[in-house]
Each structure stands twice: as C-alpha cells, then as structure tokens.
Scaffold this active site. Structure first.
Site, PDB file in Angstrom:
ATOM      1  N   SER A   8      52.846  27.957  37.547  1.00 55.09           N
ATOM      2  CA  SER A   8      52.935  29.399  37.336  1.00 55.09           C
ATOM      3  C   SER A   8      54.265  29.923  37.850  1.00 55.09           C
ATOM      4  O   SER A   8      54.562  29.819  39.041  1.00 55.09           O
ATOM      5  CB  SER A   8      51.786  30.113  38.059  1.00 55.09           C
ATOM      6  OG  SER A   8      52.047  31.501  38.078  1.00 55.09           O
ATOM      7  N   HIS A  32      52.883  28.450  32.821  1.00 54.14           N
ATOM      8  CA  HIS A  32      51.946  29.569  32.961  1.00 54.14           C
ATOM      9  C   HIS A  32      52.703  30.848  33.310  1.00 54.14           C
ATOM     10  O   HIS A  32      53.479  30.893  34.267  1.00 54.14           O
ATOM     11  CB  HIS A  32      50.937  29.226  34.061  1.00 54.14           C
ATOM     12  CG  HIS A  32      49.809  30.184  34.224  1.00 54.14           C
ATOM     13  ND1 HIS A  32      48.677  30.157  33.422  1.00 54.14           N
ATOM     14  CD2 HIS A  32      49.617  31.192  35.106  1.00 54.14           C
ATOM     15  CE1 HIS A  32      47.834  31.100  33.824  1.00 54.14           C
ATOM     16  NE2 HIS A  32      48.380  31.758  34.831  1.00 54.14           N
ATOM     17  N   ASP A  34      52.233  34.851  34.104  1.00 51.71           N
ATOM     18  CA  ASP A  34      51.270  35.876  34.504  1.00 51.71           C
ATOM     19  C   ASP A  34      51.782  37.260  34.141  1.00 51.71           C
ATOM     20  O   ASP A  34      52.711  37.769  34.773  1.00 51.71           O
ATOM     21  CB  ASP A  34      51.010  35.788  36.011  1.00 51.71           C
ATOM     22  CG  ASP A  34      50.222  34.543  36.379  1.00 51.71           C
ATOM     23  OD1 ASP A  34      49.100  34.394  35.863  1.00 51.71           O
ATOM     24  OD2 ASP A  34      50.733  33.713  37.153  1.00 51.71           O
ATOM     25  N   MET A  36      51.084  41.080  34.228  1.00 50.15           N
ATOM     26  CA  MET A  36      50.249  42.050  34.953  1.00 50.15           C
ATOM     27  C   MET A  36      50.768  43.452  34.687  1.00 50.15           C
ATOM     28  O   MET A  36      51.976  43.681  34.701  1.00 50.15           O
ATOM     29  CB  MET A  36      50.301  41.768  36.458  1.00 50.15           C
ATOM     30  CG  MET A  36      49.901  40.347  36.844  1.00 50.15           C
ATOM     31  SD  MET A  36      49.795  40.189  38.635  1.00 50.15           S
ATOM     32  CE  MET A  36      49.687  38.389  38.795  1.00 50.15           C
ATOM     33  N   HIS A  65      48.895  34.358  30.588  1.00 54.76           N
ATOM     34  CA  HIS A  65      47.670  34.875  31.196  1.00 54.76           C
ATOM     35  C   HIS A  65      47.833  36.380  31.321  1.00 54.76           C
ATOM     36  O   HIS A  65      48.580  36.865  32.162  1.00 54.76           O
ATOM     37  CB  HIS A  65      47.489  34.189  32.560  1.00 54.76           C
ATOM     38  CG  HIS A  65      46.344  34.704  33.370  1.00 54.76           C
ATOM     39  ND1 HIS A  65      46.221  34.459  34.726  1.00 54.76           N
ATOM     40  CD2 HIS A  65      45.251  35.428  33.031  1.00 54.76           C
ATOM     41  CE1 HIS A  65      45.110  35.019  35.179  1.00 54.76           C
ATOM     42  NE2 HIS A  65      44.510  35.624  34.172  1.00 54.76           N
ATOM     43  N   MET A  67      46.807  39.749  32.366  1.00 53.97           N
ATOM     44  CA  MET A  67      45.968  40.553  33.263  1.00 53.97           C
ATOM     45  C   MET A  67      46.298  42.004  32.971  1.00 53.97           C
ATOM     46  O   MET A  67      46.992  42.693  33.740  1.00 53.97           O
ATOM     47  CB  MET A  67      46.259  40.170  34.723  1.00 53.97           C
ATOM     48  CG  MET A  67      45.666  38.814  35.082  1.00 53.97           C
ATOM     49  SD  MET A  67      46.449  38.077  36.523  1.00 53.97           S
ATOM     50  CE  MET A  67      47.799  37.215  35.708  1.00 53.97           C
ATOM     51  N   MET A 136      38.847  32.099  36.889  1.00 52.66           N
ATOM     52  CA  MET A 136      39.734  32.423  38.005  1.00 52.66           C
ATOM     53  C   MET A 136      39.114  31.964  39.321  1.00 52.66           C
ATOM     54  O   MET A 136      37.936  32.236  39.590  1.00 52.66           O
ATOM     55  CB  MET A 136      39.994  33.934  38.070  1.00 52.66           C
ATOM     56  CG  MET A 136      40.848  34.486  36.936  1.00 52.66           C
ATOM     57  SD  MET A 136      42.496  33.772  36.869  1.00 52.66           S
ATOM     58  CE  MET A 136      43.208  34.313  38.436  1.00 52.66           C
ATOM     59  N   ASP A 174      42.656  28.703  37.970  1.00 48.82           N
ATOM     60  CA  ASP A 174      43.896  29.391  38.335  1.00 48.82           C
ATOM     61  C   ASP A 174      43.671  30.139  39.644  1.00 48.82           C
ATOM     62  O   ASP A 174      42.816  31.015  39.715  1.00 48.82           O
ATOM     63  CB  ASP A 174      44.264  30.369  37.207  1.00 48.82           C
ATOM     64  CG  ASP A 174      45.548  31.142  37.482  1.00 48.82           C
ATOM     65  OD1 ASP A 174      46.261  30.808  38.443  1.00 48.82           O
ATOM     66  OD2 ASP A 174      45.824  32.081  36.704  1.00 48.82           O
TER      67      ASP A 174
HETATM   68  C1  DX5 Z   1      47.086  35.171  40.088  1.00 46.44           C
HETATM   69  C2  DX5 Z   1      47.726  34.437  38.960  1.00 46.44           C
HETATM   70  C3  DX5 Z   1      48.009  33.006  39.230  1.00 46.44           C
HETATM   71  C4  DX5 Z   1      48.961  32.747  40.370  1.00 46.44           C
HETATM   72  C5  DX5 Z   1      48.469  31.520  41.064  1.00 46.44           C
HETATM   73  O1  DX5 Z   1      46.528  36.356  39.627  1.00 46.44           O
HETATM   74  O2  DX5 Z   1      46.901  34.468  37.814  1.00 46.44           O
HETATM   75  O3  DX5 Z   1      48.456  32.334  38.065  1.00 46.44           O
HETATM   76  O4  DX5 Z   1      50.287  32.546  39.978  1.00 46.44           O
HETATM   77  O5  DX5 Z   1      49.220  31.317  42.195  1.00 46.44           O
HETATM   78  P1  DX5 Z   1      48.809  30.249  43.302  1.00 46.44           P
HETATM   79  O6  DX5 Z   1      48.781  28.910  42.657  1.00 46.44           O
HETATM   80  O7  DX5 Z   1      49.878  30.402  44.318  1.00 46.44           O
HETATM   81  O8  DX5 Z   1      47.447  30.640  43.817  1.00 46.44           O
HETATM   82 ZN    ZN Z   2      47.491  33.187  36.118  1.00 42.35          ZN
END
Ligand code: DX5
Ligand code: ZN
Length: 223
Positions: A8, A32, A34, A36, A65, A67, A136, A174
């Site tokens: 990620s 990956h 993220d 947000m 991903h 969010m 998650m 994740d």
């Molecule tokens: C959190 C993200 C993850 C995050 C995971 O909301 O969806 O993808 O990057 O990070 P680690 O591996 O550090 O928990």
């Molecule tokens: Zn994620």
C-alpha cells in the site's frame, strides 16, 4: 490459488509515488492505492488524477481501494481509466450489485470491502458478482494500525463459502498485515494481502514483500 501481495502506497512518500512503485516492481503483484475522501473516512488522500498519473508511471496493476461516499457514481471512472481492481465499500454503495456489474463491464476486477464490524451474511448474494472480497482487518482510514484478530472468524466463513460454491474470488485482507499476522490471515483463508507499513517501513521493500509472500504461501499450503 496463488497468493497476491499488494503493498500500500499509503505508507510511501507521497512526493515520490513513482519511485515507491519502482521500488516494488518485480516483487509486488498489485499496487494498492487507498483513495479516501474525508467523508466515508476521516482521512483524505488522493483521487482519480493521481491514479491516472500512477497508471502511466508503473506497469504494476493497480488495486484501488475506494474509501469514499457514493461509489456508485465515483468508482466506474477508475475502471475506465484502466485500474485493474476497483474495490468499493458496501457500507457506502446504494446498489452494490449494479456497481459490481458496472466495474466488470468496464474491464476491471470488481471488489467489495467490508469494515471490521460489517457482517458478511447480508452480502452473500453479492459474492457471484465479485472478483475480490476485501475484509478489512482495521477500521479504514489510517495505516499503521493493529491487526484485528476479531475478523478471523469472518475470514474463515468467507473462505468456507467460496470453497463450497467454487467461486473464484480473491479474499483480501487489509490493515496490520506484517510478519506477525500474515500467517493467521492466510490460515483463515485469505489469498490477497495488503501491507503498507510492513513494506514501505522496511529498508528493502521488495525483500519485505518476498518475506511476506513466503510466509503466506507456507501457511496456504498447510491449509
Ligand atoms: C487503511 C488502508 C490500508 C493501509 C494499511 O485504511 O486501507 O490499505 O494502507 O496500512 P498498514 O499495512 O500499515 O496497516
Ligand atoms: Zn486499503
């Protein structure tokens, strides 16, 4: 089913995303990303323009991903842009079945994500529409959180459903995935593993991926 490791970039240097991708080329199966929106989750990261730039900057397939609120409207453009996997949150989707179909129709893998507290049962009918189910293992929003073992029974239940139905769906975890937790997730049936801090916090991100992969493959063969 093989094992997928998806580092990620949330844990990478946002001013050097192309370099962060290059650092894991040849090791990462997917990258990956993220997304947000500061509404579905309290944090704000990046959106489609940055994803489009990343698509040009790396040959690694992107695993987005989302969010975000209203994925019914905002997710399909990611598939149109060429993102390999587009994952939306079921808690935010108005019509998850329709959205999954729209993503597949645009050539992407359709992914649906569930927060740790969201039960799987109401979404069993959605599974045949999916290529990826993300359970998650932390509350979405931030990297560097602790893996929630309370999600393991839900993972086992999903694995059971997929094995019984023969559905070919990636079961992704994740959040808090590292050398201490990846075996438990793989034993419970996960096949795709996102890791942020465990990869980009390491001195050698590519070596960290290979170490995680070896652990996941070992645990999967035991299963
Ligand atoms: C959190 C993200 C993850 C995050 C995971 O909301 O969806 O993808 O990057 O990070 P680690 O591996 O550090 O928990
Ligand atoms: Zn994620």
């Amino acid at each position: 089913m093989p094992v997928v490791i998806a580092p990620s970039i949330l844990a990478a240097d946002f001013a050097r995303l192309a370099e962060a991708a290059a650092a894991v080329e040849g090791a990462a199966d997917w990258l990956h990303v993220d997304v947000m929106d500061n509404h579905f989750v309290p944090n704000l990261t990046l959106g489609l323009p940055v994803v489009e730039a990343l698509l040009k900057a790396t040959p690694i397939p992107l695993d987005c991903h989302l969010m975000i609120d209203d994925p019914d409207r905002w997710a399909p453009p990611y598939a149109e842009a060429g993102v390999a996997s587009v994952t939306f949150h079921v808690e935010a989707a108005a019509d998850a079945t329709r959205l999954a179909r729209a993503l597949r129709a645009r050539g992407a893998r359709a992914g649906a994500a569930l927060k740790p507290g969201t039960p799987l049962e109401p979404y069993e009918d959605l599974l045949p529409e999916l290529d990826l189910l993300l359970l998650m293992t932390v509350e979405p929003g931030f990297g560097g959180q602790e893996f929630r073992t309370a999600v393991l029974p839900k993972l086992r239940a999903a694995r059971k459903l997929f094995d019984a139905s023969g559905l070919d769906v990636w079961l992704q975890v994740d959040g808090g995935i590292n050398g201490d937790t990846i075996v438990a997730a793989a034993e419970a049936g996960a096949t795709a593993f996102v890791a942020g801090s465990a990869v980009y916090g390491a001195d050698d991100p590519a070596a960290a991926i290979e170490a995680l992969r070896a652990q996941a493959v070992g645990a999967t063969l035991q299963r």
